[in-house]
Scaffold this motif. Structure first.
Motif, short mmCIF file in Angstrom:
data_model
loop_
_atom_site.label_atom_id
_atom_site.label_comp_id
_atom_site.label_asym_id
_atom_site.label_seq_id
_atom_site.Cartn_x
_atom_site.Cartn_y
_atom_site.Cartn_z
N UNK A 23 18.43 45.20 26.28
CA UNK A 23 19.83 44.64 25.96
C UNK A 23 20.52 44.15 27.01
N UNK A 24 21.54 43.25 26.55
CA UNK A 24 22.30 42.78 27.68
C UNK A 24 23.16 43.70 28.39
N UNK B 36 29.25 38.54 23.08
CA UNK B 36 28.92 37.38 22.62
C UNK B 36 27.42 37.12 22.93
N UNK B 37 26.87 37.40 24.16
CA UNK B 37 25.41 37.38 24.42
C UNK B 37 24.59 38.22 23.63
N UNK B 38 24.94 39.50 23.11
CA UNK B 38 24.30 40.08 22.24
C UNK B 38 24.19 39.54 21.02
N UNK B 39 25.43 39.18 20.51
CA UNK B 39 25.62 38.53 19.16
C UNK B 39 24.52 37.35 18.98
N UNK B 40 24.24 36.61 20.11
CA UNK B 40 23.41 35.34 20.24
C UNK B 40 22.03 35.86 20.43
N UNK B 41 21.77 37.19 20.29
CA UNK B 41 20.30 37.83 20.54
C UNK B 41 19.73 37.61 21.87
N UNK B 42 20.46 37.47 22.79
CA UNK B 42 20.01 37.62 24.19
C UNK B 42 19.39 38.87 24.61
N UNK C 141 33.94 33.59 29.00
CA UNK C 141 34.32 34.27 27.66
C UNK C 141 34.22 33.35 26.17
N UNK C 142 33.76 32.16 26.63
CA UNK C 142 33.61 31.43 25.33
C UNK C 142 32.16 31.67 24.83
N UNK C 143 32.05 32.04 23.53
CA UNK C 143 30.96 32.61 22.62
C UNK C 143 29.80 31.58 22.90
N UNK C 144 30.16 30.32 22.94
CA UNK C 144 28.99 29.39 22.86
C UNK C 144 28.37 29.24 24.35
#
Length: 405
Positions: free
Chosen positions: A6-7, A27-33, A98-101
Motif C-alpha cells: 500500500x501507499x 488520495x493516492x490510496x483512493x486512486x489505487x496507487x 494535497x490536491x487529489x488529482x
C-alpha cells in the motif's frame, strides 16, 4: 505472484506536514496507487533536509520495487538536490501535494477525519507565512499566509469529534496570523471561542506553536475562561537577547516574552509553556546566549526544543558573521541540560495532583498540560483520570486511573 504494498508516506518536520501527509496517503490510496512511497520533506534545518535525502536512499535500497516521490518544503527550497537523486522518480511542488488529482484520485475524494496511527485529531487552519525572519526559509517553501475559513474549520472539528476523537489540535505554519487575510480579519481568539461554543462535545482543544507578538486579548480571555482549551502553549521565542531578536527580525522583545508568560500564568495557574530556542545565531556572544539560557527560568519554560543555528542558503542570516558550529552545538547542549532540570522540577511539582490523560498507543498518554504519563492497559483515544503518585524521570505515574465522569 508479487503482492503490491500500500501507499506509504514518510513525514519529516511539523504537524502541518503530518496533516498533509495523511491527505496525500488517502488520495493516492483512493486512486489505487500501490508500491508508492511519498517522502514529505522539511527545510527548517539543513539536518532535516539531509535526513529526508537519507530516507530516500534507504527506501530505494530496502524497497527497490517502490516508486519514490519527494515533496514538501525541502523540495521547494532546493528542488535540484532532490530532482537529481537517481532514487527519486518524481517531485511534487508544495502547492500541489494535497490536491487529489496530483495522485490520480478524482477531485472531491472524501476527506475522512483523523490521521492513521494518531489518537489526536489535527486540523490545519492556516498555511504559509508573511514574515521574513532572517534565519527562516519556510516562507520560500510555503508562500504567503493563507487562512482556512472558520466554517470549514468547525466542520472538520465536528467530523473529528463524531469519529470519536477526544482531542483536536489546531495547527499551521504561523497559527496566530490566522484570519488576517479573511473578511473582517478575525483573530485566533475568536476562532477558538467559536469552536468551543459550536462543538460542545469536544472535550479538549489544543493549540500548536504561537508567536507571542500576535497573541490577542480574546485568546488570553479564552485561556482564562475555557477549561476545555488545554493549558499548554508552545511559544516561538527563538532567543532571549534583544539584539539577537532584532537581528532575527522577530517582532517581540525579551520583556514582551516574559510579560506574556506572566500574564497568561496569572489568568491560568495550571499553564505550562514550551518554546523553540536557537543557540549560536550569527553574532551571538556568550553574554547574549546567557540571556537565552536565563529565559528558561524567567518565562517558566518546561517543554523546550533547543537546537543549534543552521545556516540556510538564501536567508539573510546566512550572510551574517557566523558562530563557530562547535560553539553553537555546545550552547544548544547547555540549553537542553537546563531544560532537563526544568522538566524534572515540573514533574516533581505534579505529585498529588489529579489529572485527566488522553491515552495513546504504546502504554503512554498526555495530561492536559502535555506532560507525558505512563499508562497500562488503556484503550488509545480514551480519557482517563487519576492521581499522580510519582514519576519515572520522563513520565508521570498514576494511581487509581479510571475514565472521568
Amino acid at each position: 505472484m508479487r503482492v503490491h504494498a500500500p501507499v506509504e508516506v514518510l513525514t519529516f518536520g511539523c504537524r502541518l506536514n503530518l496533516v498533509e501527509s495523511e491527505a496525500m496517503r488517502r488520495a493516492a490510496s483512493a486512486a489505487g496507487q500501490r508500491d508508492l512511497v511519498i517522502v514529505n520533506t522539511c527545510a527548517v534545518t539543513t539536518e532535516a533536509a539531509r535526513q529526508a535525502r537519507q530516507a530516500i536512499r534507504r527506501t530505494a535500497r530496502e524497497r527497490p520495487e517502490a516508486r519514490i516521490v519527494a515533496t514538501g518544503c525541502a523540495v521547494e527550497t532546493d528542488r535540484a538536490a532532490f530532482a537529481d537523486m537517481p532514487e527519486t522518480a518524481a517531485i511534487v511542488p508544495n502547492a500541489e501535494k494535497v490536491a487529489p488529482a496530483t495522485w490520480g484520485a478524482r477531485v472531491g475524494v472524501e476527506a475522512l477525519p483523523g490521521i492513521e496511527g494518531h489518537t489526536r485529531g489535527f486540523v490545519a487552519i492556516q498555511n504559509g507565512c508573511d514574515h521574513r525572519c532572517t534565519f527562516c526559509i519556510i516562507p520560500f517553501g510555503r508562500g504567503a499566509s493563507r487562512s482556512v475559513p472558520a466554517e470549514a474549520i468547525i466542520a472538520d472539528v465536528q467530523a473529528l469529534v463524531a469519529s470519536g476523537h477526544r482531542e483536536v489540535v489546531l495547527t499551521g505554519v504561523d497559527l496566530t496570523s490566522w484570519g488576517a487575510d479573511l473578511p473582517r480579519k478575525p483573530r485566533l481568539g475568536r476562532l477558538v471561542t467559536q469552536i468551543l461554543a459550536e462543538v460542545p462535545d469536544l472535550p479538549r482543544l489544543r493549540l500548536s506553536s504561537l508567536d507571542v507578538a500576535e497573541i490577542d486579548q480574546p485568546l488570553l480571555d479564552a485561556l482564562g475562561r475555557e477549561k476545555r482549551l488545554m493549558p499548554h502553549l508552545h511559544l516561538s521565542l527563538q532567543a532571549g537577547n534583544d539584539l539577537i531578536l532584532k537581528r532575527m527580525k522577530r517582532r517581540h522583545s525579551r520583556s514582551d516574552a516574559i510579560h506574556v508568560c506572566r500574564e497568561i500564568r496569572r489568568l491560568r495557574s495550571d499553564i505550562v509553556f514550551g518554546a523553540d530556542v536557537i543557540a549560536g545565531f550569527p553574532t551571538e556572544t556568550e553574554a547574549m546566549f546567557e540571556d537565552s539560557l536565563a529565559l528558561i527560568e524567567e518565562c517558566g519554560l518546561t517543554h523546550i526544543h533547543a537546537f543549534p543555528y543552521s545556516p540556510r542558503p538564501g536567508t539573510p542570516a546566512a550572510r551574517m558573521p557566523q558562530v563557530v558550529p562547535e560553539v553553537a552545538r555546545a550552547r544548544a547542549a547547555r540549553l537542553r541540560e537546563a531544560a532537563t532540570v526544568a522538566f524534572a522540577r515540573h514533574l516533581d511539582a505534579q505529585l498529588g495532583r489529579r489529572i485527566t490523560v488522553l491515552a495513546e498507543r504504546g502504554g503512554k498518554g498526555r495530561a492536559e498540560d502535555f506532560t507525558p504519563v505512563a499508562l497500562t492497559s488503556h484503550e488509545a483515544g480514551t480519557l482517563i483520570a487519576g492521581e499522580v503518585i510519582g514519576h519515572e524521570g520522563r513520565a508521570l505515574l498514576l494511581a487509581g486511573a479510571a475514565k472521568p465522569p
